[in-house]
Design an enzyme around this catalytic site. Structure first.
Site, PDB file in Angstrom:
ATOM      1  CE  LYS A  79      -0.849   0.391   5.106  1.00 55.64           C
ATOM      2  NZ  LYS A  79       0.004   1.370   5.287  1.00 55.64           N
ATOM      3  CG  ASP A  80       3.768   2.186   2.786  1.00 56.45           C
ATOM      4  OD1 ASP A  80       2.659   2.862   3.064  1.00 56.45           O
ATOM      5  OD2 ASP A  80       4.592   1.758   3.506  1.00 56.45           O
ATOM      6  NE  ARG A 128      -7.759   3.873   2.692  1.00 50.71           N
ATOM      7  CZ  ARG A 128      -8.149   3.194   3.745  1.00 50.71           C
ATOM      8  NH1 ARG A 128      -9.390   3.045   3.950  1.00 50.71           N
ATOM      9  NH2 ARG A 128      -7.135   2.804   4.492  1.00 50.71           N
ATOM     10  NE  ARG A 129      -6.640   3.385   7.524  1.00 50.80           N
ATOM     11  CZ  ARG A 129      -5.170   2.997   7.548  1.00 50.80           C
ATOM     12  NH1 ARG A 129      -4.251   3.969   7.970  1.00 50.80           N
ATOM     13  NH2 ARG A 129      -4.948   1.745   7.167  1.00 50.80           N
ATOM     14  NE  ARG A 146       3.944  11.004   8.546  1.00 53.59           N
ATOM     15  CZ  ARG A 146       5.488  10.921   8.290  1.00 53.59           C
ATOM     16  NH1 ARG A 146       5.607  12.270   8.114  1.00 53.59           N
ATOM     17  NH2 ARG A 146       6.131  10.191   7.712  1.00 53.59           N
ATOM     18  NE  ARG A 152       1.592   5.406  12.485  1.00 61.35           N
ATOM     19  CZ  ARG A 152       1.042   5.456  11.422  1.00 61.35           C
ATOM     20  NH1 ARG A 152      -0.170   5.410  11.167  1.00 61.35           N
ATOM     21  NH2 ARG A 152       1.725   5.511  10.187  1.00 61.35           N
ATOM     22  CB  CYS A 241       0.409   8.800   0.696  1.00 60.75           C
ATOM     23  SG  CYS A 241       1.616   7.358   0.235  1.00 60.75           S
TER      24      CYS A 241
END
Length: 311
Positions: A79-80, A128-129, A146, A152, A241
């Site tokens: 996904k990165d 997106r979230r 981040r 986190r 991203c």
């Protein structure tokens, strides 16, 4: 044969993924060596990814090492990976996909994200979230958090937020299942392209026989079909991203079912479409779905997002 040098970021999750690839290679009798490399995205933690520049934030330094021959392959969270790679590089394999859902993870046990009467502050670095939350759960507040997963969690426990909005795969791989409070619906929180799979990247200079051995050891064909479709979708929308696009492909009996869309940054608009067809046409299906989204108003939302990000 010399050991295969595997380039990776240095976080615990990145190293877990690199050692997973190493284990798959060792099962085929291939020797490996892990080489850790710090990326721009690892160094700059006080600026949002969209402000750094979304392309290559976690990959550029690894690609420098691939190009110079310092490493043979680089391992990434799929996904990165940007939708288009620089000339001379390719993704040669994708590992079998983990559960793709987003989750809410917390040290607190009373997290109720559906209750508008109960204040909730979620930490996330994903546009997106954030956009999805604004669309379905506008009562939830978010804060930029981040760093690697352990960083986190420390920030959360220190009071920066009540909970974190994350991918299941990373939390599970790091052994935090007991902190997962909610597994979010795929209908609402359709994941980022590639979420749950590990990607292996190589330079075109990699020996062709060695490349075939690496693919045979690490590539999961069903996942490959799914990610080819999703990445094709992402490429048409030029989604990095910082763009809140989503897409999920499923595979069954030689058929790909693809569901994807885009959300406006304020969450007011969410366009979503589906398409299905033969797995061998995965790349074409991704393009077709992207065109449906664009023609339904996705082009307008995309232009507005880019205007906002350039301010």
């Amino acid at each position: 044969m010399q050991p295969i040098k595997i380039g990776t970021r240095g976080s615990k999750l990145a190293l877990y993924q690199a050692y997973h690839i190493a284990d798959l290679l060792k099962e085929k009798g291939l020797q490996t060596e892990i080489v850790t490399i710090e990326t721009k995205g690892d160094k700059i933690l006080d600026v949002s990814i969209s402000k750094i520049g979304s392309k290559g934030v976690f990959t550029e330094e690894l690609e420098d090492q691939l190009a110079s021959g310092e490493v043979d392959i680089a391992v990434h969270s799929a996904k990165d990976m940007p939708s288009s790679l620089p000339e001379g590089f390719e993704l040669i394999s994708f590992t079998e996909r983990e559960k793709v859902n987003d989750i809410i993870l917390s040290h607190k046990t009373d997290i109720d994200y559906k209750n508008p009467e109960k204040p909730l502050l979620l930490g996330t670095s994903s546009t997106r979230r954030v956009a999805t939350l604004k669309h379905f759960y506008p009562h939830i507040q978010t804060v930029e958090v981040r760093g690697n997963l352990q960083t986190r969690i420390k920030k959360m426990e220190s009071g920066v937020c009540d909970a974190l909005l994350l991918a299941y795969a990373g939390a599970h791989r790091m052994g935090y299942d007991d902190m997962i409070r909610h597994e979010l619906s795929l209908d609402e929180f359709t994941p980022a392209v590639g979420q749950g799979s590990i990607a292996v990247e190589a330079s075109h200079r990699l020996d062709s026989d060695l490349k075939k051995l690496i693919i045979a050891a690490t590539h999961h064909q069903e996942t490959g079909y799914r990610l080819v479709a999703e990445r094709s979708y992402l490429k048409v929308l030029e989604g990095g991203c910082s763009i809140p696009v989503f897409c999920l492909a499923n595979y069954q009996n030689g058929t790909i079912s693809l569901n994807g869309g885009i959300v406006s940054l304020d969450g007011q608009e969410r366009i979503q479409h589906s398409i299905s067809g033969a797995a061998e046409k995965a790349e074409e299906l991704g393009k077709m779905l992207a065109e449906k989204v664009i023609q339904s108003g996705g082009d307008r939302i995309l232009a507005e997002i880019k205007r906002n990000l350039n301010k």
